[in-house]
Design an enzyme around this catalytic site. Structure first.
Site, PDB file in Angstrom:
ATOM      1  N   ARG A  37      38.943  39.797  28.562  1.00  0.00           N
ATOM      2  CA  ARG A  37      39.935  40.441  29.433  1.00  0.00           C
ATOM      3  C   ARG A  37      41.096  40.906  28.575  1.00  0.00           C
ATOM      4  NH1 ARG A  37      44.468  37.500  31.968  1.00  0.00           N
ATOM      5  NH2 ARG A  37      45.505  38.849  33.486  1.00  0.00           N
ATOM      6  N   ARG A  78      60.064  41.745  40.474  1.00  0.00           N
ATOM      7  CA  ARG A  78      60.765  40.706  39.719  1.00  0.00           C
ATOM      8  C   ARG A  78      62.273  40.841  39.853  1.00  0.00           C
ATOM      9  NH1 ARG A  78      57.248  38.405  36.122  1.00  0.00           N
ATOM     10  NH2 ARG A  78      55.305  39.530  35.784  1.00  0.00           N
ATOM     11  N   LYS A 224      41.615  42.480  42.352  1.00  0.00           N
ATOM     12  CA  LYS A 224      42.212  41.144  42.282  1.00  0.00           C
ATOM     13  C   LYS A 224      42.819  40.825  43.648  1.00  0.00           C
ATOM     14  CE  LYS A 224      44.711  40.561  38.502  1.00  0.00           C
ATOM     15  NZ  LYS A 224      45.724  40.938  37.486  1.00  0.00           N
ATOM     16  N   THR A 285      42.702  31.847  37.381  1.00  0.00           N
ATOM     17  CA  THR A 285      44.039  31.242  37.416  1.00  0.00           C
ATOM     18  C   THR A 285      44.027  29.720  37.263  1.00  0.00           C
ATOM     19  OG1 THR A 285      44.596  32.927  39.084  1.00  0.00           O
ATOM     20  CG2 THR A 285      46.334  31.390  38.467  1.00  0.00           C
TER      21      THR A 285
END
Length: 481
Positions: A37, A78, A224, A285
Protein backbone atom coordinates in the site's frame (compact mmCIF):
# COMPACT_ATOMS: atom_id res chain seq x y z
CA UNK A 1 4.51 -20.01 -7.29
CA UNK A 2 2.74 -21.36 -4.21
CA UNK A 3 3.08 -24.67 -2.49
CA UNK A 4 -0.16 -26.36 -1.47
CA UNK A 5 0.60 -25.60 2.19
CA UNK A 6 0.36 -21.82 1.82
CA UNK A 7 -1.89 -19.45 3.70
CA UNK A 8 -4.95 -18.28 1.78
CA UNK A 9 -5.54 -14.88 3.39
CA UNK A 10 -3.51 -12.14 1.74
CA UNK A 11 -1.35 -9.57 3.53
CA UNK A 12 -1.29 -5.90 2.52
CA UNK A 13 1.56 -3.83 3.99
CA UNK A 14 2.04 -0.05 3.91
CA UNK A 15 5.37 1.25 2.65
CA UNK A 16 7.20 3.99 4.53
CA UNK A 17 10.54 4.98 6.08
CA UNK A 18 10.86 1.59 7.83
CA UNK A 19 10.49 -0.37 4.57
CA UNK A 20 13.14 1.82 2.89
CA UNK A 21 15.81 0.37 5.21
CA UNK A 22 18.44 -1.72 3.43
CA UNK A 23 17.15 -5.23 2.62
CA UNK A 24 13.83 -4.78 4.45
CA UNK A 25 11.53 -4.86 1.41
CA UNK A 26 13.31 -7.96 0.16
CA UNK A 27 12.75 -9.69 3.53
CA UNK A 28 9.07 -8.65 3.46
CA UNK A 29 8.57 -10.23 0.02
CA UNK A 30 10.35 -13.41 1.16
CA UNK A 31 8.03 -13.52 4.21
CA UNK A 32 5.04 -13.67 1.86
CA UNK A 33 3.91 -10.08 1.30
CA UNK A 34 1.09 -10.05 -1.29
CA UNK A 35 0.23 -6.37 -1.88
CA UNK A 36 1.96 -3.11 -0.96
CA UNK A 37 0.00 0.00 0.00
CA UNK A 38 1.34 3.38 -1.02
CA UNK A 39 -0.21 6.03 1.23
CA UNK A 40 -0.60 9.30 -0.67
CA UNK A 41 -1.05 11.23 2.63
CA UNK A 42 2.74 11.19 3.04
CA UNK A 43 5.71 11.63 0.72
CA UNK A 44 5.96 12.95 -2.83
CA UNK A 45 5.18 11.43 -6.27
CA UNK A 46 8.84 10.66 -7.07
CA UNK A 47 9.26 8.71 -3.80
CA UNK A 48 6.06 6.76 -4.47
CA UNK A 49 7.05 5.85 -8.01
CA UNK A 50 10.53 4.72 -6.90
CA UNK A 51 9.03 2.49 -4.17
CA UNK A 52 6.54 0.90 -6.57
CA UNK A 53 9.32 0.19 -9.06
CA UNK A 54 11.51 -1.36 -6.37
CA UNK A 55 8.65 -3.66 -5.30
CA UNK A 56 8.14 -4.83 -8.87
CA UNK A 57 11.85 -5.38 -9.45
CA UNK A 58 12.16 -7.49 -6.29
CA UNK A 59 8.98 -9.44 -7.04
CA UNK A 60 10.38 -10.30 -10.48
CA UNK A 61 13.67 -11.37 -8.89
CA UNK A 62 11.79 -13.91 -6.72
CA UNK A 63 9.36 -14.96 -9.48
CA UNK A 64 6.43 -13.56 -7.50
CA UNK A 65 3.62 -11.14 -8.15
CA UNK A 66 3.12 -8.34 -5.61
CA UNK A 67 0.19 -5.99 -6.20
CA UNK A 68 0.49 -2.21 -5.81
CA UNK A 69 -2.36 -0.38 -4.06
CA UNK A 70 -2.35 3.44 -4.18
CA UNK A 71 -4.37 4.92 -1.30
CA UNK A 72 -5.73 8.43 -1.92
CA UNK A 73 -5.66 10.87 0.99
CA UNK A 74 -9.21 12.17 0.66
CA UNK A 75 -10.49 15.32 2.38
CA UNK A 76 -8.44 16.64 5.31
CA UNK A 77 -11.00 17.42 7.98
CA UNK A 78 -8.62 18.80 10.59
CA UNK A 79 -7.85 21.61 12.96
CA UNK A 80 -4.78 23.75 12.17
CA UNK A 81 -1.85 24.37 14.54
CA UNK A 82 -1.25 25.78 18.02
CA UNK A 83 1.29 28.51 18.78
CA UNK A 84 2.71 26.20 21.50
CA UNK A 85 2.14 22.94 19.50
CA UNK A 86 -0.38 21.57 22.00
CA UNK A 87 -2.83 22.50 24.78
CA UNK A 88 -4.60 20.63 27.57
CA UNK A 89 -8.39 20.89 27.87
CA UNK A 90 -10.44 19.98 30.94
CA UNK A 91 -14.03 18.75 30.90
CA UNK A 92 -16.34 21.77 30.97
CA UNK A 93 -13.87 24.15 29.27
CA UNK A 94 -15.20 26.39 26.49
CA UNK A 95 -13.36 26.00 23.19
CA UNK A 96 -13.96 27.37 19.67
CA UNK A 97 -13.13 26.06 16.19
CA UNK A 98 -12.90 29.14 13.97
CA UNK A 99 -12.12 29.65 10.28
CA UNK A 100 -10.68 33.10 11.05
CA UNK A 101 -7.97 31.99 13.50
CA UNK A 102 -4.51 32.14 11.85
CA UNK A 103 -3.21 28.68 10.95
CA UNK A 104 -0.34 28.68 13.52
CA UNK A 105 -2.10 30.74 16.20
CA UNK A 106 -4.26 28.23 18.08
CA UNK A 107 -4.42 28.76 21.87
CA UNK A 108 -6.21 27.59 25.02
CA UNK A 109 -9.51 29.01 23.77
CA UNK A 110 -9.62 28.60 19.98
CA UNK A 111 -8.00 27.01 16.93
CA UNK A 112 -8.28 27.37 13.13
CA UNK A 113 -9.70 24.86 10.62
CA UNK A 114 -8.38 23.30 7.40
CA UNK A 115 -11.98 22.23 6.72
CA UNK A 116 -13.78 25.51 6.04
CA UNK A 117 -17.28 24.00 5.82
CA UNK A 118 -17.45 22.89 9.46
CA UNK A 119 -19.50 25.91 10.68
CA UNK A 120 -22.10 25.11 7.98
CA UNK A 121 -22.25 21.36 8.71
CA UNK A 122 -22.95 21.44 12.46
CA UNK A 123 -25.76 22.56 14.74
CA UNK A 124 -26.17 23.02 18.52
CA UNK A 125 -26.14 19.68 20.34
CA UNK A 126 -23.88 17.93 17.79
CA UNK A 127 -20.88 16.04 19.16
CA UNK A 128 -17.47 16.64 17.56
CA UNK A 129 -14.82 13.96 18.05
CA UNK A 130 -11.18 15.05 17.74
CA UNK A 131 -8.00 12.99 17.49
CA UNK A 132 -9.77 9.69 16.64
CA UNK A 133 -12.37 10.30 19.33
CA UNK A 134 -9.93 10.87 22.21
CA UNK A 135 -11.50 14.31 22.84
CA UNK A 136 -15.22 15.04 22.61
CA UNK A 137 -16.76 18.52 22.23
CA UNK A 138 -20.46 19.44 22.24
CA UNK A 139 -21.52 22.25 19.91
CA UNK A 140 -23.12 25.14 21.85
CA UNK A 141 -23.80 27.44 18.89
CA UNK A 142 -22.36 28.71 15.61
CA UNK A 143 -21.55 32.40 15.19
CA UNK A 144 -20.69 33.10 11.54
CA UNK A 145 -17.61 30.97 10.88
CA UNK A 146 -16.96 30.18 14.56
CA UNK A 147 -18.18 26.95 16.20
CA UNK A 148 -18.45 27.40 19.99
CA UNK A 149 -18.25 24.21 22.02
CA UNK A 150 -18.05 22.80 25.53
CA UNK A 151 -15.48 20.08 26.25
CA UNK A 152 -17.25 16.81 27.19
CA UNK A 153 -14.12 14.61 27.27
CA UNK A 154 -10.88 16.53 27.74
CA UNK A 155 -7.20 15.77 27.23
CA UNK A 156 -4.19 16.93 25.28
CA UNK A 157 -4.96 18.41 21.86
CA UNK A 158 -2.06 18.89 19.45
CA UNK A 159 -1.53 20.20 15.91
CA UNK A 160 -3.43 19.01 12.81
CA UNK A 161 -5.72 16.52 14.57
CA UNK A 162 -8.67 15.09 12.64
CA UNK A 163 -12.31 16.00 13.27
CA UNK A 164 -15.26 13.61 13.03
CA UNK A 165 -18.93 14.30 13.59
CA UNK A 166 -20.67 11.63 15.68
CA UNK A 167 -23.19 9.90 13.40
CA UNK A 168 -21.54 11.36 10.29
CA UNK A 169 -22.76 14.20 8.11
CA UNK A 170 -19.71 16.29 7.17
CA UNK A 171 -20.18 17.48 3.60
CA UNK A 172 -16.58 17.20 2.28
CA UNK A 173 -16.34 15.77 -1.23
CA UNK A 174 -14.63 12.36 -1.35
CA UNK A 175 -12.13 13.51 -4.02
CA UNK A 176 -9.99 16.61 -3.53
CA UNK A 177 -7.78 18.42 -6.07
CA UNK A 178 -4.76 16.64 -4.54
CA UNK A 179 -6.49 13.26 -5.06
CA UNK A 180 -7.10 14.10 -8.73
CA UNK A 181 -3.38 14.80 -9.19
CA UNK A 182 -2.50 11.62 -7.26
CA UNK A 183 -4.71 9.58 -9.60
CA UNK A 184 -2.46 10.75 -12.47
CA UNK A 185 0.60 9.64 -10.43
CA UNK A 186 -1.09 6.27 -9.81
CA UNK A 187 -1.62 5.92 -13.57
CA UNK A 188 2.08 6.66 -14.17
CA UNK A 189 3.00 3.80 -11.80
CA UNK A 190 0.38 1.52 -13.38
CA UNK A 191 -1.18 0.78 -9.97
CA UNK A 192 -3.20 -2.41 -9.66
CA UNK A 193 -5.58 -0.98 -7.05
CA UNK A 194 -6.74 2.58 -6.31
CA UNK A 195 -8.27 3.22 -2.87
CA UNK A 196 -10.87 5.95 -2.43
CA UNK A 197 -11.10 7.56 1.02
CA UNK A 198 -14.46 8.50 2.60
CA UNK A 199 -16.94 7.57 -0.19
CA UNK A 200 -20.54 8.27 0.86
CA UNK A 201 -22.32 6.69 -2.10
CA UNK A 202 -21.94 4.64 -5.27
CA UNK A 203 -21.68 7.94 -7.23
CA UNK A 204 -18.42 8.82 -5.41
CA UNK A 205 -16.96 5.44 -6.45
CA UNK A 206 -18.12 5.80 -10.05
CA UNK A 207 -16.62 9.31 -10.25
CA UNK A 208 -13.29 7.98 -8.96
CA UNK A 209 -13.33 5.17 -11.55
CA UNK A 210 -14.08 7.62 -14.37
CA UNK A 211 -11.16 9.87 -13.32
CA UNK A 212 -8.84 6.85 -13.20
CA UNK A 213 -9.92 5.70 -16.67
CA UNK A 214 -9.51 9.23 -18.03
CA UNK A 215 -5.92 9.18 -16.69
CA UNK A 216 -5.37 5.87 -18.53
CA UNK A 217 -5.54 3.74 -15.39
CA UNK A 218 -7.80 0.73 -15.78
CA UNK A 219 -7.41 -0.77 -12.31
CA UNK A 220 -9.57 -2.16 -9.51
CA UNK A 221 -11.22 0.44 -7.24
CA UNK A 222 -11.08 -0.05 -3.47
CA UNK A 223 -13.70 1.80 -1.41
CA UNK A 224 -12.63 2.56 2.14
CA UNK A 225 -15.78 2.34 4.25
CA UNK A 226 -15.09 4.88 6.99
CA UNK A 227 -18.13 7.17 7.12
CA UNK A 228 -21.31 6.64 9.10
CA UNK A 229 -23.37 7.55 5.99
CA UNK A 230 -21.83 4.64 4.05
CA UNK A 231 -23.27 2.09 6.50
CA UNK A 232 -26.42 3.99 7.47
CA UNK A 233 -28.69 1.69 5.45
CA UNK A 234 -28.34 -1.51 3.45
CA UNK A 235 -29.16 0.12 0.09
CA UNK A 236 -26.30 2.65 0.41
CA UNK A 237 -23.81 0.01 1.53
CA UNK A 238 -24.86 -2.39 -1.25
CA UNK A 239 -24.53 0.45 -3.77
CA UNK A 240 -20.97 1.19 -2.65
CA UNK A 241 -20.02 -2.53 -2.65
CA UNK A 242 -21.42 -3.09 -6.16
CA UNK A 243 -19.76 0.05 -7.57
CA UNK A 244 -16.39 -1.10 -6.18
CA UNK A 245 -14.11 -4.06 -6.83
CA UNK A 246 -12.85 -4.17 -3.25
CA UNK A 247 -14.17 -2.93 0.11
CA UNK A 248 -11.70 -1.84 2.78
CA UNK A 249 -13.15 -1.98 6.29
CA UNK A 250 -11.32 1.09 7.62
CA UNK A 251 -12.05 0.68 11.29
CA UNK A 252 -10.41 3.91 12.51
CA UNK A 253 -12.66 6.69 11.25
CA UNK A 254 -15.66 4.36 11.01
CA UNK A 255 -15.32 3.41 14.68
CA UNK A 256 -15.14 7.07 15.68
CA UNK A 257 -18.28 7.97 13.71
CA UNK A 258 -20.52 4.99 14.56
CA UNK A 259 -19.02 4.08 17.97
CA UNK A 260 -16.56 1.25 18.63
CA UNK A 261 -19.24 -1.09 19.99
CA UNK A 262 -20.88 -1.23 16.53
CA UNK A 263 -17.67 -2.21 14.70
CA UNK A 264 -17.46 -6.02 15.16
CA UNK A 265 -20.99 -6.61 13.84
CA UNK A 266 -20.41 -4.16 10.96
CA UNK A 267 -17.15 -5.89 10.03
CA UNK A 268 -18.86 -9.30 9.86
CA UNK A 269 -21.78 -7.87 7.90
CA UNK A 270 -19.55 -6.13 5.32
CA UNK A 271 -17.36 -9.20 4.75
CA UNK A 272 -20.40 -11.46 4.36
CA UNK A 273 -22.24 -9.05 2.07
CA UNK A 274 -19.19 -8.37 -0.11
CA UNK A 275 -18.66 -12.11 -0.60
CA UNK A 276 -22.33 -12.55 -1.54
CA UNK A 277 -21.95 -9.78 -4.13
CA UNK A 278 -18.68 -11.28 -5.49
CA UNK A 279 -16.50 -8.48 -4.16
CA UNK A 280 -13.18 -8.60 -2.28
CA UNK A 281 -12.57 -7.33 1.28
CA UNK A 282 -9.57 -5.92 3.16
CA UNK A 283 -9.77 -5.60 6.95
CA UNK A 284 -7.64 -2.68 8.14
CA UNK A 285 -6.56 -0.44 11.04
CA UNK A 286 -4.63 -1.31 14.21
CA UNK A 287 -4.54 -5.04 13.49
CA UNK A 288 -1.11 -5.48 15.09
CA UNK A 289 -0.51 -1.92 16.31
CA UNK A 290 1.67 -2.87 19.29
CA UNK A 291 4.18 -4.47 16.90
CA UNK A 292 5.22 -0.97 15.78
CA UNK A 293 7.37 -1.14 18.94
CA UNK A 294 7.18 -4.73 20.21
CA UNK A 295 8.43 -8.04 18.87
CA UNK A 296 5.19 -9.89 19.69
CA UNK A 297 1.51 -8.92 19.32
CA UNK A 298 -0.99 -8.77 22.18
CA UNK A 299 -3.44 -11.66 22.57
CA UNK A 300 -6.24 -9.28 21.57
CA UNK A 301 -4.45 -8.57 18.27
CA UNK A 302 -3.98 -12.29 17.60
CA UNK A 303 -7.72 -12.82 18.11
CA UNK A 304 -8.55 -9.80 15.94
CA UNK A 305 -6.56 -11.08 12.96
CA UNK A 306 -7.85 -14.65 13.41
CA UNK A 307 -11.47 -13.49 13.69
CA UNK A 308 -11.20 -11.46 10.47
CA UNK A 309 -9.83 -14.59 8.74
CA UNK A 310 -12.64 -16.77 10.10
CA UNK A 311 -15.17 -14.10 9.01
CA UNK A 312 -13.87 -14.64 5.47
CA UNK A 313 -11.84 -11.49 4.75
CA UNK A 314 -9.67 -11.71 1.64
CA UNK A 315 -6.84 -9.67 3.11
CA UNK A 316 -5.60 -8.14 6.34
CA UNK A 317 -3.75 -4.85 6.23
CA UNK A 318 -0.80 -3.37 8.11
CA UNK A 319 -0.33 0.41 8.35
CA UNK A 320 2.12 1.93 10.85
CA UNK A 321 3.30 -1.59 11.75
CA UNK A 322 5.26 -1.75 8.49
CA UNK A 323 5.49 1.92 7.46
CA UNK A 324 7.24 3.10 10.63
CA UNK A 325 7.63 -0.04 12.77
CA UNK A 326 10.75 -1.69 14.13
CA UNK A 327 10.64 -4.83 12.01
CA UNK A 328 8.14 -4.87 9.11
CA UNK A 329 9.19 -8.36 7.95
CA UNK A 330 8.68 -9.81 11.45
CA UNK A 331 5.13 -8.38 11.56
CA UNK A 332 4.33 -9.98 8.18
CA UNK A 333 5.75 -13.33 9.30
CA UNK A 334 3.76 -13.20 12.57
CA UNK A 335 0.54 -12.18 10.86
CA UNK A 336 1.01 -14.92 8.23
CA UNK A 337 1.32 -17.54 10.96
CA UNK A 338 -1.89 -16.38 12.68
CA UNK A 339 -3.80 -16.41 9.35
CA UNK A 340 -2.52 -19.88 8.49
CA UNK A 341 -3.69 -21.36 11.83
CA UNK A 342 -7.08 -19.61 11.66
CA UNK A 343 -7.65 -21.06 8.18
CA UNK A 344 -7.49 -24.58 9.58
CA UNK A 345 -10.81 -23.99 11.33
CA UNK A 346 -13.75 -25.73 9.77
CA UNK A 347 -15.69 -22.46 9.31
CA UNK A 348 -12.86 -21.11 7.13
CA UNK A 349 -12.88 -24.20 4.87
CA UNK A 350 -16.56 -24.99 4.34
CA UNK A 351 -19.24 -23.03 2.54
CA UNK A 352 -22.92 -22.92 1.65
CA UNK A 353 -22.30 -19.80 -0.48
CA UNK A 354 -25.22 -19.32 -2.94
CA UNK A 355 -26.28 -22.95 -2.54
CA UNK A 356 -29.99 -21.97 -2.89
CA UNK A 357 -29.57 -19.43 -5.71
CA UNK A 358 -29.93 -19.56 -9.48
CA UNK A 359 -26.83 -18.54 -11.43
CA UNK A 360 -27.10 -16.12 -14.34
CA UNK A 361 -23.82 -16.55 -16.23
CA UNK A 362 -21.99 -19.57 -17.63
CA UNK A 363 -18.57 -18.68 -16.15
CA UNK A 364 -20.22 -18.20 -12.75
CA UNK A 365 -21.91 -21.61 -13.01
CA UNK A 366 -18.59 -23.29 -13.89
CA UNK A 367 -16.81 -21.50 -11.02
CA UNK A 368 -19.44 -22.51 -8.43
CA UNK A 369 -19.60 -26.11 -9.71
CA UNK A 370 -15.81 -26.41 -9.67
CA UNK A 371 -15.55 -25.32 -6.04
CA UNK A 372 -18.40 -27.58 -4.97
CA UNK A 373 -16.67 -30.51 -6.70
CA UNK A 374 -13.25 -29.59 -5.28
CA UNK A 375 -14.60 -29.39 -1.73
CA UNK A 376 -16.21 -32.85 -2.08
CA UNK A 377 -13.49 -34.71 -3.97
CA UNK A 378 -9.85 -35.20 -3.10
CA UNK A 379 -8.40 -32.84 -5.71
CA UNK A 380 -4.97 -31.33 -5.11
CA UNK A 381 -5.73 -27.92 -6.61
CA UNK A 382 -8.02 -25.99 -8.94
CA UNK A 383 -6.30 -24.73 -12.09
CA UNK A 384 -8.26 -21.89 -13.69
CA UNK A 385 -7.20 -20.59 -17.10
CA UNK A 386 -8.37 -16.99 -16.94
CA UNK A 387 -8.19 -13.82 -19.02
CA UNK A 388 -9.58 -11.21 -16.59
CA UNK A 389 -9.25 -13.16 -13.32
CA UNK A 390 -13.04 -13.20 -12.93
CA UNK A 391 -13.40 -17.00 -12.77
CA UNK A 392 -10.78 -17.13 -10.00
CA UNK A 393 -12.58 -14.31 -8.14
CA UNK A 394 -15.92 -16.14 -8.30
CA UNK A 395 -14.27 -19.36 -7.09
CA UNK A 396 -12.57 -17.59 -4.19
CA UNK A 397 -15.94 -16.43 -2.79
CA UNK A 398 -16.48 -20.04 -1.68
CA UNK A 399 -14.57 -21.05 1.46
CA UNK A 400 -12.23 -23.93 0.73
CA UNK A 401 -8.92 -25.42 1.71
CA UNK A 402 -7.91 -26.05 -1.91
CA UNK A 403 -5.55 -23.63 -3.69
CA UNK A 404 -6.88 -21.91 -6.80
CA UNK A 405 -4.12 -21.38 -9.36
CA UNK A 406 -5.00 -18.50 -11.71
CA UNK A 407 -3.14 -19.31 -14.93
CA UNK A 408 -2.99 -16.33 -17.26
CA UNK A 409 -0.69 -14.78 -19.86
CA UNK A 410 -1.71 -11.25 -18.72
CA UNK A 411 0.54 -9.48 -16.21
CA UNK A 412 -2.24 -7.08 -15.10
CA UNK A 413 -4.50 -10.06 -14.27
CA UNK A 414 -1.74 -11.82 -12.32
CA UNK A 415 -1.21 -8.68 -10.23
CA UNK A 416 -4.93 -8.19 -9.69
CA UNK A 417 -5.53 -11.65 -8.21
CA UNK A 418 -2.82 -11.08 -5.54
CA UNK A 419 -5.62 -9.78 -3.31
CA UNK A 420 -8.07 -12.69 -3.78
CA UNK A 421 -8.24 -15.15 -0.92
CA UNK A 422 -6.83 -18.57 -1.78
CA UNK A 423 -5.87 -17.53 -5.35
CA UNK A 424 -2.25 -17.73 -6.54
CA UNK A 425 -1.21 -16.18 -9.87
CA UNK A 426 0.92 -18.05 -12.37
CA UNK A 427 2.12 -17.17 -15.85
CA UNK A 428 1.27 -19.43 -18.77
CA UNK A 429 1.33 -18.98 -22.52
CA UNK A 430 -1.07 -21.01 -24.66
CA UNK A 431 -0.72 -19.25 -28.01
CA UNK A 432 -1.45 -21.52 -30.96
CA UNK A 433 -2.21 -24.58 -28.76
CA UNK A 434 -5.20 -26.85 -29.17
CA UNK A 435 -7.16 -28.23 -26.19
CA UNK A 436 -4.98 -31.30 -25.72
CA UNK A 437 -1.78 -29.23 -25.78
CA UNK A 438 -3.21 -26.72 -23.30
CA UNK A 439 -4.20 -29.53 -20.94
CA UNK A 440 -0.77 -31.20 -21.17
CA UNK A 441 1.04 -27.88 -20.77
CA UNK A 442 -0.98 -26.99 -17.66
CA UNK A 443 -0.30 -30.33 -15.96
CA UNK A 444 3.39 -30.02 -16.80
CA UNK A 445 3.44 -26.47 -15.40
CA UNK A 446 1.83 -27.57 -12.09
CA UNK A 447 4.20 -30.55 -11.79
CA UNK A 448 7.22 -28.35 -12.45
CA UNK A 449 6.20 -26.02 -9.62
CA UNK A 450 5.74 -28.92 -7.20
CA UNK A 451 1.99 -28.43 -6.83
CA UNK A 452 1.04 -31.90 -8.04
CA UNK A 453 2.62 -35.28 -8.60
CA UNK A 454 1.70 -38.54 -10.32
CA UNK A 455 -1.64 -39.91 -9.12
CA UNK A 456 -3.02 -36.50 -7.99
CA UNK A 457 -6.31 -35.12 -9.28
CA UNK A 458 -6.53 -31.58 -10.71
CA UNK A 459 -9.76 -29.73 -11.32
CA UNK A 460 -9.26 -27.71 -14.52
CA UNK A 461 -11.47 -24.88 -15.87
CA UNK A 462 -11.05 -22.98 -19.12
CA UNK A 463 -12.85 -21.35 -22.02
CA UNK A 464 -13.43 -22.91 -25.40
CA UNK A 465 -12.48 -19.62 -27.06
CA UNK A 466 -9.30 -18.54 -25.34
CA UNK A 467 -8.66 -14.82 -25.32
CA UNK A 468 -12.34 -14.07 -24.66
CA UNK A 469 -13.17 -12.29 -21.38
CA UNK A 470 -15.81 -14.15 -19.32
CA UNK A 471 -15.55 -17.12 -21.67
CA UNK A 472 -14.95 -19.93 -19.12
CA UNK A 473 -17.36 -22.71 -20.10
CA UNK A 474 -15.49 -25.99 -19.48
CA UNK A 475 -14.53 -27.98 -16.42
CA UNK A 476 -12.74 -31.31 -16.21
CA UNK A 477 -10.98 -33.47 -13.66
CA UNK A 478 -7.55 -34.67 -14.74
CA UNK A 479 -5.49 -37.44 -13.16
CA UNK A 480 -1.78 -36.65 -13.25
CA UNK A 481 0.10 -39.41 -15.06
Amino acid sequence: MPSTGLRRTKIVATLGPATDREGELERMIKCGLDVVRINMSHGNPEEHKARAQKVRDLAAKYDREVGVLVDLQGPKIRITRFAEDKIFLNTGDKFALDNNVEKNAGNQYEVGLTYKNLPYDVKPGDKLLLDDGRLVFQVDNVEGERVNTTVVVGGTLSNNKGINLAGGGLSAAALTDKDKEDIITAAEMDADYLALSFPRSAEDVEYCRSLAQKAGLNCAIVSKVERAEAVADDATLDGIILASDVIMIARGDLGVEVGDAQLPALQKKMIKRSRQLNRVTITATQMMETMIENAIPTRAEVFDVANAVMDGTDAVMLSGETATGRSPSLVIETMGRICFEAEKQRTARESTHRIDEMFTAIDETIAMSAMYAANHLDVKCIAALTESGNTALLMSRISSGKPIIALTPHLATRRKVTLYRGVYPSSINYDGMDDNAVRASTVQHLKYHGLVQAGDLILFTRGENRGLMGGTNMMEIIKVE
